[in-house]
Design an enzyme around this catalytic site. Sequence first.
Site, PDB file in Angstrom:
ATOM      1  N   SER A  40       0.799  -1.230   0.000  1.00 41.20           N
ATOM      2  CA  SER A  40       0.000   0.000   0.000  1.00 41.20           C
ATOM      3  C   SER A  40       0.829   1.274   0.000  1.00 41.20           C
ATOM      4  CB  SER A  40      -0.944   0.019   1.209  1.00 41.20           C
ATOM      5  OG  SER A  40      -0.215  -0.106   2.416  1.00 41.20           O
ATOM      6  N   ASP A 332      -2.983   8.163   8.058  1.00 38.96           N
ATOM      7  CA  ASP A 332      -3.849   7.285   8.835  1.00 38.96           C
ATOM      8  C   ASP A 332      -2.975   6.540   9.840  1.00 38.96           C
ATOM      9  OD1 ASP A 332      -2.624   5.249   7.384  1.00 38.96           O
ATOM     10  OD2 ASP A 332      -4.330   4.901   6.062  1.00 38.96           O
ATOM     11  N   HIS A 335      -0.098   4.761   7.144  1.00 36.77           N
ATOM     12  CA  HIS A 335       0.533   5.380   5.974  1.00 36.77           C
ATOM     13  C   HIS A 335       0.935   6.837   6.194  1.00 36.77           C
ATOM     14  CE1 HIS A 335      -2.272   2.161   4.612  1.00 36.77           C
ATOM     15  NE2 HIS A 335      -1.180   1.785   3.966  1.00 36.77           N
TER      16      HIS A 335
END
EC number: 3.1.1.-
Length: 358
Positions: A40, A332, A335
């Site tokens: 991600s 978040d 990340h």
Amino acid sequence: MYISKTIVFGLFVATLLVSCNADANTTQPLFPAILIFGDSTADTGNNNYYSQAVFKANHLPYGVDLPGHEANGRFSNGKLISDVISTKLNIKEFVPPFLQPNISDQDIVTGVCFASAGAGYDDETSLSSKAIPVSQQPSMFKNYIARLKGIVGDKKAMEIINNALVVISAGPNDFILNFYDIPIRRLEYPTIYGYQDFVLKRLDGFVRELYSLGCRNILVGGLPPMGCLPIQLTAKLRTILGICVEQENKDSILYNQKLVKKLPEIQASLPGSKFLYANVYDPVMDMIRNPSKYGFKETKKGCCGTGYLETSFLCTSLSKTCPNHSDHLFWDSIHPSEAAYKYLGNFIDAQIQEWLKT
């Protein structure tokens, strides 16, 4: 008449200087294309088009600071580190996901992203997240090669791939999902040392497959200080004091040391290859220890929601976000923010520039 000639001559010189300066400022890309693999931290939207994927960033507040203020699959408020690196290298501003249906021929020629949020080197990692494992991302790459050949021909296609910059960003999911928080792999690997070696063996096989497909310039990202990720502060009940999980940081350092030792060994066994270890641990740790140096006011929790738990489907348009997105290290609970990615991108770009001199 004399004045007239002087004016004409002056205009000629001025025009010449402007022309020369324009040429000097037109920097050619250092690589013809950029090819991204991983998780991600690198996924620019592939999971949007992969129905099985659990983790997606196709909703606000993800992407809120991108042009148009629309989410496009990037797990941040704006650009990812791959976008920053691509921009710094003069390739293009945004690296599109390969699974994007309307991807243009020009984007195919200059490079795409194959990363999938939730992926890891260990296939076990993707079982719970339903991501495209790192080991399966070369399958997409093979389809990419076929399309690239259809656009520019076989010879030119391999020339592009041989000279492209390959960026690999993966690893944290393996340890967080399989060893720390959901200790599935502890049954087979009781110690972190054994599991680290297993992950590195998987990485070894992955880069060798990329090499067999034509990749030569390969940048491999190390682990960040995993014990300082907000999600890990939550998992280890450290949110009140905001103290990093020191043992997990030590594990990151040890893994990175092993990776630094392994990459030259792989390079020596693959003629014509060139590997670069991308150090992300030190710059992230410096941001945590010296936040004001980077304009950060918060480095222990994310901007989305409480900042300690929210990510992906838990970070939604209903979640409150911090007023100033750029003063948070994390967007978040896992990340980094675009601001952090820009600093990291600049740091890695400097590493790339030195690497090119060798």
